[in-house]
Design an enzyme around this catalytic site. Sequence first.
Site, PDB file in Angstrom:
ATOM      1  N   ALA A   1       0.817  -1.216   0.000  1.00 55.41           N
ATOM      2  CA  ALA A   1       0.000   0.000   0.000  1.00 55.41           C
ATOM      3  C   ALA A   1       0.851   1.267   0.000  1.00 55.41           C
ATOM      4  O   ALA A   1       0.437   2.287  -0.555  1.00 55.41           O
ATOM      5  CB  ALA A   1      -0.946  -0.005   1.194  1.00 55.41           C
ATOM      6  N   THR A   2       2.034   1.230   0.607  1.00 54.57           N
ATOM      7  CA  THR A   2       2.886   2.423   0.602  1.00 54.57           C
ATOM      8  C   THR A   2       3.277   2.798  -0.823  1.00 54.57           C
ATOM      9  O   THR A   2       3.184   3.963  -1.227  1.00 54.57           O
ATOM     10  CB  THR A   2       4.146   2.201   1.463  1.00 54.57           C
ATOM     11  OG1 THR A   2       3.765   2.149   2.846  1.00 54.57           O
ATOM     12  CG2 THR A   2       5.151   3.335   1.276  1.00 54.57           C
TER      13      THR A   2
ATOM     14  N   GLN B   1      -6.705  -0.877   5.291  1.00 53.61           N
ATOM     15  CA  GLN B   1      -7.346  -1.391   6.506  1.00 53.61           C
ATOM     16  C   GLN B   1      -8.795  -1.792   6.280  1.00 53.61           C
ATOM     17  O   GLN B   1      -9.452  -2.268   7.207  1.00 53.61           O
ATOM     18  CB  GLN B   1      -7.281  -0.329   7.614  1.00 53.61           C
ATOM     19  CG  GLN B   1      -5.880   0.040   8.057  1.00 53.61           C
ATOM     20  CD  GLN B   1      -5.195  -1.066   8.846  1.00 53.61           C
ATOM     21  OE1 GLN B   1      -5.825  -2.034   9.275  1.00 53.61           O
ATOM     22  NE2 GLN B   1      -3.895  -0.927   9.056  1.00 53.61           N
TER      23      GLN B   1
ATOM     24  N   SER C   1      -3.241  -3.646   0.325  1.00 49.17           N
ATOM     25  CA  SER C   1      -2.058  -4.281   0.915  1.00 49.17           C
ATOM     26  C   SER C   1      -2.343  -5.746   1.193  1.00 49.17           C
ATOM     27  O   SER C   1      -3.412  -6.085   1.710  1.00 49.17           O
ATOM     28  CB  SER C   1      -1.677  -3.571   2.217  1.00 49.17           C
ATOM     29  OG  SER C   1      -0.612  -4.248   2.860  1.00 49.17           O
TER      30      SER C   1
ATOM     31  N   HIS D   1      -0.576  -7.920   3.294  1.00 52.56           N
ATOM     32  CA  HIS D   1      -0.365  -8.440   4.654  1.00 52.56           C
ATOM     33  C   HIS D   1      -1.379  -7.930   5.665  1.00 52.56           C
ATOM     34  O   HIS D   1      -1.354  -8.326   6.826  1.00 52.56           O
ATOM     35  CB  HIS D   1       1.070  -8.152   5.131  1.00 52.56           C
ATOM     36  CG  HIS D   1       1.340  -6.736   5.507  1.00 52.56           C
ATOM     37  ND1 HIS D   1       1.412  -6.316   6.816  1.00 52.56           N
ATOM     38  CD2 HIS D   1       1.591  -5.646   4.754  1.00 52.56           C
ATOM     39  CE1 HIS D   1       1.689  -5.021   6.846  1.00 52.56           C
ATOM     40  NE2 HIS D   1       1.798  -4.599   5.602  1.00 52.56           N
TER      41      HIS D   1
ATOM     42  N   CYS E   1       4.172   2.215  11.732  1.00 49.18           N
ATOM     43  CA  CYS E   1       5.115   3.005  10.937  1.00 49.18           C
ATOM     44  C   CYS E   1       5.664   4.206  11.701  1.00 49.18           C
ATOM     45  O   CYS E   1       6.626   4.829  11.276  1.00 49.18           O
ATOM     46  CB  CYS E   1       4.439   3.486   9.654  1.00 49.18           C
ATOM     47  SG  CYS E   1       3.858   2.113   8.636  1.00 49.18           S
TER      48      CYS E   1
ATOM     49  N   THR F   1       9.454  -7.211 -12.821  1.00 53.84           N
ATOM     50  CA  THR F   1       8.833  -8.531 -12.859  1.00 53.84           C
ATOM     51  C   THR F   1       7.855  -8.693 -11.708  1.00 53.84           C
ATOM     52  O   THR F   1       8.202  -8.480 -10.552  1.00 53.84           O
ATOM     53  CB  THR F   1       9.901  -9.635 -12.774  1.00 53.84           C
ATOM     54  OG1 THR F   1      10.820  -9.480 -13.856  1.00 53.84           O
ATOM     55  CG2 THR F   1       9.274 -11.016 -12.821  1.00 53.84           C
TER      56      THR F   1
END
Length: 434
Positions: free
Chosen positions: A107-108, A212, A232, A234, A358, A272
């Site tokens: 997501a970052t 989220q 994201s 994870h 973060c 890739t």
Amino acid sequence: KEASFTNCRHEILNQLKPCDNFSLIKKRELEKDELRPLYMDFQATTPMDPRVLDAMLPYQVNYYGNPHSRTHAYGWESESAMETARKQQVADLIGADPREIIFTSGATESNNMAIKGVARFYQAKKRHVITTQTEHKCVLDSCRILESEGFSVTYLPVRTDGLLDLEASIRPDTSLVSVMTVNNEIGVKQPIKEIGKICRSKGVFFHTDAAQAIGKIPLNVSDWKIDLMSISGHKIYGPKGVGALYVRRRPRVRLEPLQNGGGQERGLRSGTVPTPLAVGLGAACSIAQQEMEYDHHRVSMLANRLVQKIMSEIPDVIMNGHPEQRYPGCVNLSFAYVEGESLLMALKDVALSSGSACTSASLEPSYVLRAIGADEDLAHSSIRFGIGRFTTEDEVDYTAEKCIQQVRRLREMSPLWEMVQEGIDLKSIKWTQH
């Protein structure tokens, strides 16, 4: 009890295979009689669902071809798996066309691509971006980079419940509005559908960081008029190191790529695509779509159980954010007259946090809590409880009991708590420095 635990431990040790790395780690932990803390930090990351790992393993070992190799079966196999993940799993979860899904590292990267990419592409005519003061750090930092390039950025304040009012801030030169769907610290759900309608009516692109929210609440990019969405892996029980960016095709959204190379992913994200990670993200999205309703009901039940147990036993506990417009699995509580870091240390057998992973290295109070108007002492006393798919009732009960016990102990040591019990209004005291 001690004898039965020792016998149980030896049984487990005998069953573990020494060639298994995971088993070796568990064996060392058990040999030292150390048990890992309970995990209650599901906003920071989630454990990988075993079904996701099952889907990924063949592409780690047997089907290892480059998905962009078009001349042999190894490449075709990997490409087929990648496109299945893109279409039948990620795109279907959010109601998108598979051609609108761009695989990223998380997501970052997706947030950076969306904000910088759109702003820079349309900078000849529009040089204004809108976001909120409670966004994730990567969104705020991307906007600060744009400011250094001469763009104008409006950081909208939010109300004390964490929600925002947008319409009056849009200008003729506004190119992009970026608002998080579910806040990562206080769990507040912004009125994304209403924001999308406002942006579409004003001819402004709308980006939302849904890291989220994806897989936890229903999302539909078409119905909600969303132009760009960050995802994201994870955060939804998938692998780390993979995510996606949804980029609308009609009406078309153009963005300047951050990295250049072989032109993969429609030329927006060269490099890739890691097939095992893409497959893992797809499997996580597929499972989330199947189990979203059940997970949401169960997480809501566990969150209510946690909050009720704590608040019924401890006075002066405040839930941060809107009481109803929220994702229930993110519970942010402030314990008055208790230092949050001290409480975290006291609860060492439960994995919790005082805010975003973060920014957890900083001792400053959460900028999200300050943005909703929380007093600095209450912002310092906040703890985020993250509840997820694999959280159990016993874990919730244990966490609540330990929290109650440690808050009472820390308050007994606090002179401020003693003064409050004596009826002294702390705000009326004029503190002096020596």
